[in-house]
Enzyme design. Structure first.
Site, PDB file in Angstrom:
ATOM      1  N   GLN A  91       3.345 -46.496   9.719  1.00  0.00           N
ATOM      2  CA  GLN A  91       4.526 -47.344   9.857  1.00  0.00           C
ATOM      3  C   GLN A  91       5.531 -47.084   8.740  1.00  0.00           C
ATOM      4  OE1 GLN A  91       1.441 -50.874  10.957  1.00  0.00           O
ATOM      5  NE2 GLN A  91       3.481 -51.605  10.512  1.00  0.00           N
TER       6      GLN A  91
ATOM      7  N   ARG B  54       1.035 -58.677  11.417  1.00  0.00           N
ATOM      8  CA  ARG B  54       2.156 -59.381  12.061  1.00  0.00           C
ATOM      9  C   ARG B  54       2.601 -60.544  11.171  1.00  0.00           C
ATOM     10  NH1 ARG B  54       2.983 -58.829  18.348  1.00  0.00           N
ATOM     11  NH2 ARG B  54       5.173 -59.259  18.288  1.00  0.00           N
TER      12      ARG B  54
ATOM     13  N   GLU C 128       7.337 -61.326  13.766  1.00  0.00           N
ATOM     14  CA  GLU C 128       6.066 -61.961  13.459  1.00  0.00           C
ATOM     15  C   GLU C 128       6.074 -63.478  13.603  1.00  0.00           C
ATOM     16  OE1 GLU C 128       6.397 -60.529   9.462  1.00  0.00           O
ATOM     17  OE2 GLU C 128       6.323 -62.545   8.668  1.00  0.00           O
TER      18      GLU C 128
END
Ligand code: FES
Ligand code: FES
Lengths: 189, 796
Positions: B223, B370, B741
């Protein structure tokens, strides 16, 4: 659409081992299988323990079929074998000898998307896309036998497939969208 | 004569534009790491420790070397000769790459095999014989600090015990004084169980070292590709310009794909040694037992209250279990991340938090699943505490919140822990949620049902959370500041390419970044291509996690487009033969102020930048912007759930779920809603079934999808989403706030509060997540709290 059959489209899977002049290398067992994938006939030489998912991904280089677990839970590897939704990580390649496989790559024709593909895009039924091919094929197996499913029936039919991104609500909508389009397209009897 | 363009038609801000990336995914033409095949590529598999804590007496790999097709067996000893047996973590600790002296958690990497084929590599792993001497095991913070506890990190100097940090924030004395003057003190203790982000795609890498060019290319599931490049430069001591990290399509991340894992490092070393590409694709159990877990925090706290319901002060303590290595992927200066963002939505005059972190014989990690670095635990505790306090006061749940919210006219508001919240309409969002769930009516139904022995419950969770690290003053990773970047190149025909330092994993950046450019420049979104994830082409950025893409990289996209517009204005003035001050802008076109019919489109400016620029002007139309946000963004959310609990089995069903998210301006409403539904599902999962636990020997329970339960389409409830409240972020260039999130952070408390409300007549104060039927049944039947990490419930 007419698909090219057999002949030059055939495939031989080969694994080359380093020859250390020992028994072990010579003893790797191989089986020859014949099968159809997305309408094309294929031949492969495979180790009996090779999983169907790996035959599809590594042997056929059809990488739209994904693998996401070791325990037959995620459904990312779902394909159709003789029209039935099957988790290809849970079937051996030798078991498809003489059978017909359909993968996500066989859903669209050259010019047109399958209504399921359109439905997933229209209803935002995917995010990372990793579960999507498996979801669409599980949905196809459902719509082939039940063209007008309820939301409940869709949820049940997809309950062997995990999605971590979407929360399923839009996947269900996508499938219902496709069902409606397929029904509208079907010749009235 | 040119005309302003219609923003929605060109796919600008607010358009529910269909996603660009879908075209390849629905055809099975995505390009995930495992789909990539390089010429001459070999395959790597990892041998993991079956024991949670043991001394390695010997490793015999001779049988593995004998298997035809095996090219290399790597062990810790071999790594050590290259100074690679240990690597630094993102939290300034060290982590074993391959174990040398001891294994410290079940699943720890012990050896790797590189072979022609993954099947052969697996066979060879099984042929390696490791002789272990088992050691006593620690599986929770209480054991970690008990007298005589074995010291897990005896590899470190100055580590006499298992404590990683003792940390505090807030005003201890002021809080003590407030508690002394309280009418009522409400208390709560709970455990936020260990969880795992578990994207469906596992981690993996293909390292390709080319001796001829000295260049190392690594395709990997990351990521944050630029951070990885910096880490590889440090760990492998390779020059940074000779490292290229490519993050292809990612099959979900959720924080799991931020850290550097041993598998990546081993594949890189193997490729350097063998001078061939080496692919490592983790299996699911490897992913679940060894990579970044989340949560695993014991929280306790109390709230000082005035009789009328006003909150006077909050006190909190957290005990976090970090596993064997402190490798939290969190960039703040605060040891326990943003835990102290708790209670930010409420007007709490004074507060104090203490936090302790300890080692255990469990997998390392502590990723922001998240989540923005522990806000999930913070908001869960906050909303459980608020429910308990309202109940202790005998007050209505909604009324207690309404009374204590930071009011709309109080912004900017300094929280008791020092954060600055800047905008929101909390009470309005709550009203929308209560109306949608038909609050008063439900309370009546609930009372009637109770008379007939049916248990209905309603749970509310309201919260604001800090999203979008940094600013650079308080947030950095290994010293690199938390800004982000965007580069925009407008070609001569008016088409464009945007690249950012973020890396989406399903969030739809390829769609939304183009929409921001469309909004700023009037170039149709379909004329703009978005590219991310290749460190040789993308500008330096910190990647995508913690809902930071829109707040930071998205802001950079707007800013770079404004730079382009500034240059285009000069070109327009030149084309229109007026001075720059006489040129006005409307979407897609510049015109002469005194003669609005005389104008040029942005596309005409683009061609002029290559074919007709004024004398002395640098040709071309491209720019790069780096954006350092002045503050985090503060979205607000209300989640309300109604449930029915079966008193005979403890099974509970969701009746309705309403979500009201105020995340400021929505770039693509369809995508925002998709993010919210995904988050709500993970919230439901955590409250209902999803957790990882350990038995007393440190065996991981939840190491595969048969034990680690994720909800399917069948269990997952339907959601009703509301977007009527919009409070733009005052400092973000287009007024957007983070959203990815929120639902996963604020959602779990709504579900748990609903179940606790349903069984409130039992007097039970807390059942720890997940609310499995047997735990709820136990609470109802024995009228007692059910706490701890199952199945090691007693924690001793
Ligand atoms: S890979 Fe998960 S079910 Fe086949
Ligand atoms: S779209 Fe990511 S797992 Fe389903």
């Amino acid at each position: 659409m007419q698909r090219r059959a057999g002949g030059k489209g055939g495939l031989i899977m080969t694994i080359v081992y380093s020859d250390r002049e020992d028994e072990a290398a010579a003893q790797v067992p191989m089986r020859r299988i014949k099968f159809t994938v997305n309408g094309e006939k294929k031949i492969a030489e495979v180790e009996p323990r090779l999983l169907l998912a790996h035959l599809i991904r590594q042997g056929l280089r059809l990488t739209g079929t994904h693998t996401g677990c070791d325990t037959t839970n995620c459904g990312a590897c779902t394909v159709l074998v003789d029209g039935q939704a099957v988790k290809s990580c849970t079937m051996l390649a030798v078991q498809v000898d003489g059978h017909e496989i359909q993968t996500v790559e066989g859903l669209a024709s050259a010019s047109e998307l399958h209504p399921l593909q359109e439905g997933f895009r229209e209803e935002h039924g995917l995010q990372c896309g990793f579960c999507t091919p498996g979801m669409m094929l599980a949905a196809k197996a459902l719509l082939d036998r039940n063209p007008d499913p309820t939301e409940e029936e869709v949820r049940w039919a997809l309950s062997g497939n995990l999605c971590r991104c979407t929360g399923y609500q839009n996947i269900v909508k996508s499938v219902l969208w496709a069902a409606a389009k397929l029904r509208a397209q079907a010749p009235a009897d | 004569m040119s005309q302003a363009v219609d923003e929605i038609k060109i796919g600008g801000l607010g358009a529910s534009r269909k996603r660009v990336e879908d075209s390849r995914f629905i055809r099975g033409k995505g390009n995930y790491t495992d789909d990539i095949v390089l010429p001459g590529m070999l395959h790597m598999e990892i041998l993991r420790s079956p024991l949670a804590h043991a001394r390695i007496k010997s490793i015999d790999a001779s049988k593995a070397w004998d298997i035809p097709g095996v090219h290399l067996v790597l062990t810790g000893e071999m790594m050590a000769t290259r100074n690679l047996a240990w690597m630094p973590t993102l939290s300034y600790d060290t982590q074993a790459v391959l174990a040398t002296d001891k294994v410290r958690f079940q699943g720890q990497e012990v050896a790797c095999v590189i072979a022609d084929d993954p099947y052969i590599a697996k066979d060879a792993c099984e042929a390696i014989v490791v002789d272990y001497e088992p050691l006593p095991v620690i599986v929770n913070p209480a054991q970690a600090v008990a007298d005589g506890a074995p010291v897990i990190r005896d590899d470190k100097d100055n580590q006499p015990d298992n404590v990683i940090y003792d940390w505090e924030v807030g005003d201890r004395d002021g809080t003590d004084r407030a508690f002394a003057s309280a009418d009522l003190v409400s208390k709560l203790e709970l455990h936020y169980p260990r969880s795992h982000p578990s994207p469906i795609e596992c981690c993996g890498s293909i390292a390709d070292f080319n001796r001829a060019t000295s260049k190392l290319t690594v395709y990997m599931t990351t990521q944050a590709p630029h951070i990885i490049r910096a880490a590889v430069a440090m760990v492998a001591e390779l020059p940074e310009h000779m490292i290229r990290i490519i993050s292809p399509d990612i099959g979900g991340g959720f924080g799991n794909k931020v850290p550097v894992y041993p598998g990546y490092v081993c594949s890189i070393l193997a490729s350097i040694l063998l001078e061939r590409p080496v692919k490592w694709i983790e299996d699911k159990s490897g992913n679940l037992i060894s990579t970044g877990f989340a949560r695993d925090v014991y929280l306790k706290g109390e709230m000082a209250l005035r009789r009328d319901g006003k909150i006077l002060a909050v006190r909190m303590h957290t005990d976090a279990d970090h596993g064997a290595f402190f490798s939290d992927a969190q960039p703040s200066k605060f040891k326990i991340g943003l835990m102290h963002s708790a209670f930010a939505a409420y007007d709490v005059p004074v507060a104090h938090l203490t936090a302790r972190g300890t080692y255990s014989n469990k997998a390392p990690g502590g990723v922001a699943y998240r989540c923005s670095f522990r806000v999930t635990e913070a908001m869960f505790f906050q909303e459980r505490m608020v429910q308990a306090a309202a109940a202790d006061l005998g007050m209505d749940q909604a009324e207690f919140r309404r009374m204590n919210f930071v009011p709309d006219d109080a912004f900017p508001h300094r929280t008791p822990f020092g954060f600055l919240t800047d905008s929101g309409q909390y009470a309005k969002c709550l009203e929308v949620g209560l109306k949608a769930i038909d609050y008063d009516n439900f309370r009546q139904q609930q009372a009637q049902a109770r008379e007939r022995g049916r248990l209905l419950g309603l749970g509310i969770s309201t919260m604001t959370e800090p999203l979008g690290a940094g600013n650079s003053r308080e947030y950095d990773i290994l010293g690199i500041k938390m800004f982000d970047s965007a580069e925009l190149k407008v070609h001569m025909t008016g088409k464009a390419i945007v690249r950012t330092g973020a890396r989406g994993q399903g969030q739809g950046h390829e769609t939304t970044w183009a929409q921001i450019v469309a909004h700023e420049l009037g170039i149709p979104a379909d004329d703009i291509v978005v590219e991310e994830g290749d460190t040789d082409t993308a500008p330096f950025g910190m990647g995508t996690y913690a809902s930071r893409s829109t707040p930071v990289a998205g802001a950079a996209v707007a800013m770079v487009a404004r730079k382009i517009r500034a240059k285009a204005r000069k070109l327009a003035a030149h084309l229109l033969e007026v001075s720059e001050e006489d040129v006005e802008w409307e979407l897609g076109r510049f015109y002469v102020r005194s003669a609005p019919d005389r104008g040029v489109t942005i596309q005409e400016c683009a061609i002029a930048a290559y074919a007709n620029m004024p004398d002395g002007m640098e040709p071309g139309l491209d720019a790069t912007a780096y954006y350092d946000p002045p503050n985090l963004t503060w979205p607000f959310a209300v989640y309300i759930v109604t449930v029915e609990v079966d008193p005979d089995t403890g099974v509970w069903d969701v009746l309705n779920m309403v979500a009201v998210d105020d995340c400021g301006i929505r770039i693509n409403p369809m995508i925002v809603e998709g993010q919210i539904m995904g988050g709500l599902t993970e919230a439901y999962a955590m409250s209902n079934m999803q957790f990882i636990t350990f038995d007393a020997d440190g065996n991981c329970v939840g190491s595969n999808y048969m034990d680690y339960l994720l909800p399917t389409a069948w269990e997952t409830p339907g959601f009703e989403l509301h977007s009527e409240v919009v409070t733009p972020c005052p400092h973000h260039p287009i007024g957007a706030k983070g959203i990815g999130e929120c639902a996963a952070v604020g959602g779990p408390a709504a579900f748990v509060n609903a179940v606790m409300d349903a069984i409130s007549a039992t007097g039970v104060r807390n059942v720890d997540m997940p609310l499995l039927p047997d735990r709820v049944w136990e609470a109802i039947t024995y009228r007692r709290d059910v706490s701890g990490a199952p199945p090691v419930r007693s924690d001793d």
